[in-house]
Design a protein around this motif. Structure first.
Motif, PDB file in Angstrom:
ATOM      1  N   VAL A  44      -6.103  36.368  29.733  1.00  0.00           N
ATOM      2  CA  VAL A  44      -7.520  36.011  29.771  1.00  0.00           C
ATOM      3  C   VAL A  44      -7.702  34.582  30.279  1.00  0.00           C
ATOM      4  CG1 VAL A  44      -9.633  35.704  28.428  1.00  0.00           C
ATOM      5  CG2 VAL A  44      -8.065  37.581  27.875  1.00  0.00           C
ATOM      6  N   ALA A  45      -7.052  33.623  29.603  1.00  0.00           N
ATOM      7  CA  ALA A  45      -7.234  32.221  29.961  1.00  0.00           C
ATOM      8  C   ALA A  45      -6.068  31.405  29.428  1.00  0.00           C
ATOM      9  CB  ALA A  45      -8.549  31.688  29.393  1.00  0.00           C
ATOM     10  N   ALA A  46      -5.841  30.253  30.051  1.00  0.00           N
ATOM     11  CA  ALA A  46      -4.789  29.349  29.598  1.00  0.00           C
ATOM     12  C   ALA A  46      -5.223  27.911  29.841  1.00  0.00           C
ATOM     13  CB  ALA A  46      -3.477  29.639  30.315  1.00  0.00           C
ATOM     14  N   ILE A  47      -4.601  27.008  29.080  1.00  0.00           N
ATOM     15  CA  ILE A  47      -4.962  25.593  29.177  1.00  0.00           C
ATOM     16  C   ILE A  47      -3.714  24.740  29.015  1.00  0.00           C
ATOM     17  CG2 ILE A  47      -5.505  25.429  26.701  1.00  0.00           C
ATOM     18  CD1 ILE A  47      -7.860  23.580  27.535  1.00  0.00           C
ATOM     19  N   GLY A  48      -3.652  23.642  29.768  1.00  0.00           N
ATOM     20  CA  GLY A  48      -2.518  22.761  29.698  1.00  0.00           C
ATOM     21  C   GLY A  48      -2.481  21.933  28.429  1.00  0.00           C
ATOM     22  N   ARG A  49      -1.417  21.144  28.298  1.00  0.00           N
ATOM     23  CA  ARG A  49      -1.157  20.414  27.053  1.00  0.00           C
ATOM     24  C   ARG A  49      -2.266  19.459  26.661  1.00  0.00           C
ATOM     25  NH1 ARG A  49       3.581  20.627  29.924  1.00  0.00           N
ATOM     26  NH2 ARG A  49       5.323  21.708  28.910  1.00  0.00           N
ATOM     27  N   ILE A  50      -2.890  18.814  27.653  1.00  0.00           N
ATOM     28  CA  ILE A  50      -3.946  17.861  27.334  1.00  0.00           C
ATOM     29  C   ILE A  50      -5.304  18.382  27.766  1.00  0.00           C
ATOM     30  CG2 ILE A  50      -2.420  15.864  27.342  1.00  0.00           C
ATOM     31  CD1 ILE A  50      -3.483  15.213  30.147  1.00  0.00           C
ATOM     32  N   GLY A  51      -5.364  19.632  28.203  1.00  0.00           N
ATOM     33  CA  GLY A  51      -6.634  20.287  28.466  1.00  0.00           C
ATOM     34  C   GLY A  51      -7.170  20.155  29.871  1.00  0.00           C
TER      35      GLY A  51
ATOM     36  N   ILE B   4     -12.076  28.107  27.982  1.00  0.00           N
ATOM     37  CA  ILE B   4     -11.001  27.748  27.068  1.00  0.00           C
ATOM     38  C   ILE B   4     -10.997  26.231  26.901  1.00  0.00           C
ATOM     39  CG2 ILE B   4      -9.251  27.629  28.906  1.00  0.00           C
ATOM     40  CD1 ILE B   4      -7.232  28.747  26.846  1.00  0.00           C
ATOM     41  N   SER B   5     -10.751  25.783  25.682  1.00  0.00           N
ATOM     42  CA  SER B   5     -10.680  24.350  25.406  1.00  0.00           C
ATOM     43  C   SER B   5      -9.718  24.142  24.239  1.00  0.00           C
ATOM     44  CB  SER B   5     -12.070  23.789  25.078  1.00  0.00           C
ATOM     45  OG  SER B   5     -12.593  24.405  23.905  1.00  0.00           O
ATOM     46  N   ARG B   6      -9.383  22.900  23.998  1.00  0.00           N
ATOM     47  CA  ARG B   6      -8.460  22.609  22.903  1.00  0.00           C
ATOM     48  C   ARG B   6      -8.807  21.273  22.278  1.00  0.00           C
ATOM     49  NH1 ARG B   6      -2.646  22.863  25.129  1.00  0.00           N
ATOM     50  NH2 ARG B   6      -2.077  22.029  23.061  1.00  0.00           N
ATOM     51  N   ASP B   7      -8.454  21.126  21.006  1.00  0.00           N
ATOM     52  CA  ASP B   7      -8.595  19.880  20.267  1.00  0.00           C
ATOM     53  C   ASP B   7      -7.229  19.594  19.654  1.00  0.00           C
ATOM     54  OD1 ASP B   7      -9.079  17.812  18.510  1.00  0.00           O
ATOM     55  OD2 ASP B   7     -11.022  18.583  17.878  1.00  0.00           O
ATOM     56  N   ASN B   8      -6.476  18.718  20.282  1.00  0.00           N
ATOM     57  CA  ASN B   8      -5.116  18.448  19.804  1.00  0.00           C
ATOM     58  C   ASN B   8      -5.109  17.772  18.438  1.00  0.00           C
ATOM     59  OD1 ASN B   8      -4.078  19.673  22.055  1.00  0.00           O
ATOM     60  ND2 ASN B   8      -3.464  17.770  23.069  1.00  0.00           N
ATOM     61  N   ALA B   9      -6.157  17.061  18.098  1.00  0.00           N
ATOM     62  CA  ALA B   9      -6.236  16.425  16.779  1.00  0.00           C
ATOM     63  C   ALA B   9      -6.373  17.473  15.675  1.00  0.00           C
ATOM     64  CB  ALA B   9      -7.405  15.458  16.721  1.00  0.00           C
ATOM     65  N   LYS B  10      -6.894  18.635  16.016  1.00  0.00           N
ATOM     66  CA  LYS B  10      -7.070  19.715  15.050  1.00  0.00           C
ATOM     67  C   LYS B  10      -6.076  20.857  15.254  1.00  0.00           C
ATOM     68  CE  LYS B  10     -12.018  18.862  14.374  1.00  0.00           C
ATOM     69  NZ  LYS B  10     -13.385  19.446  14.425  1.00  0.00           N
ATOM     70  N   ASN B  11      -5.147  20.691  16.188  1.00  0.00           N
ATOM     71  CA  ASN B  11      -4.155  21.743  16.476  1.00  0.00           C
ATOM     72  C   ASN B  11      -4.832  23.086  16.753  1.00  0.00           C
ATOM     73  OD1 ASN B  11      -2.217  19.834  16.000  1.00  0.00           O
ATOM     74  ND2 ASN B  11      -1.213  20.924  14.335  1.00  0.00           N
ATOM     75  N   THR B  12      -5.915  23.041  17.489  1.00  0.00           N
ATOM     76  CA  THR B  12      -6.739  24.233  17.681  1.00  0.00           C
ATOM     77  C   THR B  12      -7.075  24.441  19.147  1.00  0.00           C
ATOM     78  OG1 THR B  12      -7.706  23.937  15.473  1.00  0.00           O
ATOM     79  CG2 THR B  12      -8.876  25.396  16.994  1.00  0.00           C
ATOM     80  N   VAL B  13      -7.004  25.697  19.562  1.00  0.00           N
ATOM     81  CA  VAL B  13      -7.474  26.103  20.882  1.00  0.00           C
ATOM     82  C   VAL B  13      -8.638  27.063  20.683  1.00  0.00           C
ATOM     83  CG1 VAL B  13      -5.783  27.985  21.059  1.00  0.00           C
ATOM     84  CG2 VAL B  13      -6.808  27.017  23.137  1.00  0.00           C
ATOM     85  N   TYR B  14      -9.612  26.966  21.565  1.00  0.00           N
ATOM     86  CA  TYR B  14     -10.823  27.770  21.454  1.00  0.00           C
ATOM     87  C   TYR B  14     -11.003  28.641  22.695  1.00  0.00           C
ATOM     88  CZ  TYR B  14     -11.876  24.079  18.063  1.00  0.00           C
ATOM     89  OH  TYR B  14     -11.820  23.194  17.017  1.00  0.00           O
ATOM     90  N   LEU B  15     -11.741  29.726  22.499  1.00  0.00           N
ATOM     91  CA  LEU B  15     -12.187  30.531  23.624  1.00  0.00           C
ATOM     92  C   LEU B  15     -13.661  30.839  23.395  1.00  0.00           C
ATOM     93  CD1 LEU B  15     -11.276  31.922  26.277  1.00  0.00           C
ATOM     94  CD2 LEU B  15     -11.062  34.032  24.933  1.00  0.00           C
TER      95      LEU B  15
END
Length: 122
Positions: free
Chosen positions: A47-54, A69-80
């Motif tokens: 479906v989707a992918a994101i790199g280490r820093i988004g 797709i997005s991510r929050d590295n401070a929360k160890n979370t990836v979103y769709l």
């Protein structure tokens, strides 16, 4: 390593859902993350992918312009974020983590979550 996906549910066509995937037991910022989905009787599809820093994102053609797709590295979370949902988006959605670069190749992912069901009614 645990990947815990959540946020699935039943929604009408045209509606929206946001999936989340929380990672534990892994250095989250060292992994690219992906979302895949599997409908009954079908293969597990990218479906989707994101790199280490988004900064690097990939999408399958059928969701471009509708999913983000997005991510929050401070929360160890990836979103769709899924908008303008269609009945053909109905599937179990899985998050996955890879040491490599973001990719649509499911065999490149080392860790998988348990899946969350998304059902879109017409």
């Amino acid at each position: 390593v645990q990947l815990q996906a959540s946020g699935g549910g039943l929604v009408q066509a045209g509606g929206s859902l946001r999936l989340s995937c929380v990672a534990s037991g892994v250095t989250f910022s060292s992994h690219a993350m992906g979302w895949f989905r599997q409908a009954p009787g079908k293969e597990r599809d990218f479906v989707a992918a994101i790199g280490r820093i988004g900064g690097n994102t990939l999408y399958t053609d059928s969701v471009k312009g509708r999913f983000t797709i997005s991510r929050d590295n401070a929360k160890n979370t990836v979103y769709l974020q899924m908008n303008s949902l269609k009945p053909e988006d109905t599937a179990v959605y899985y998050c996955a983590a890879t040491w490599g670069t973001p990719t649509g190749d499911r065999y490149a992912y080392q860790y998988w979550g348990q899946g969350t069901q998304v059902t879109v009614s017409s």
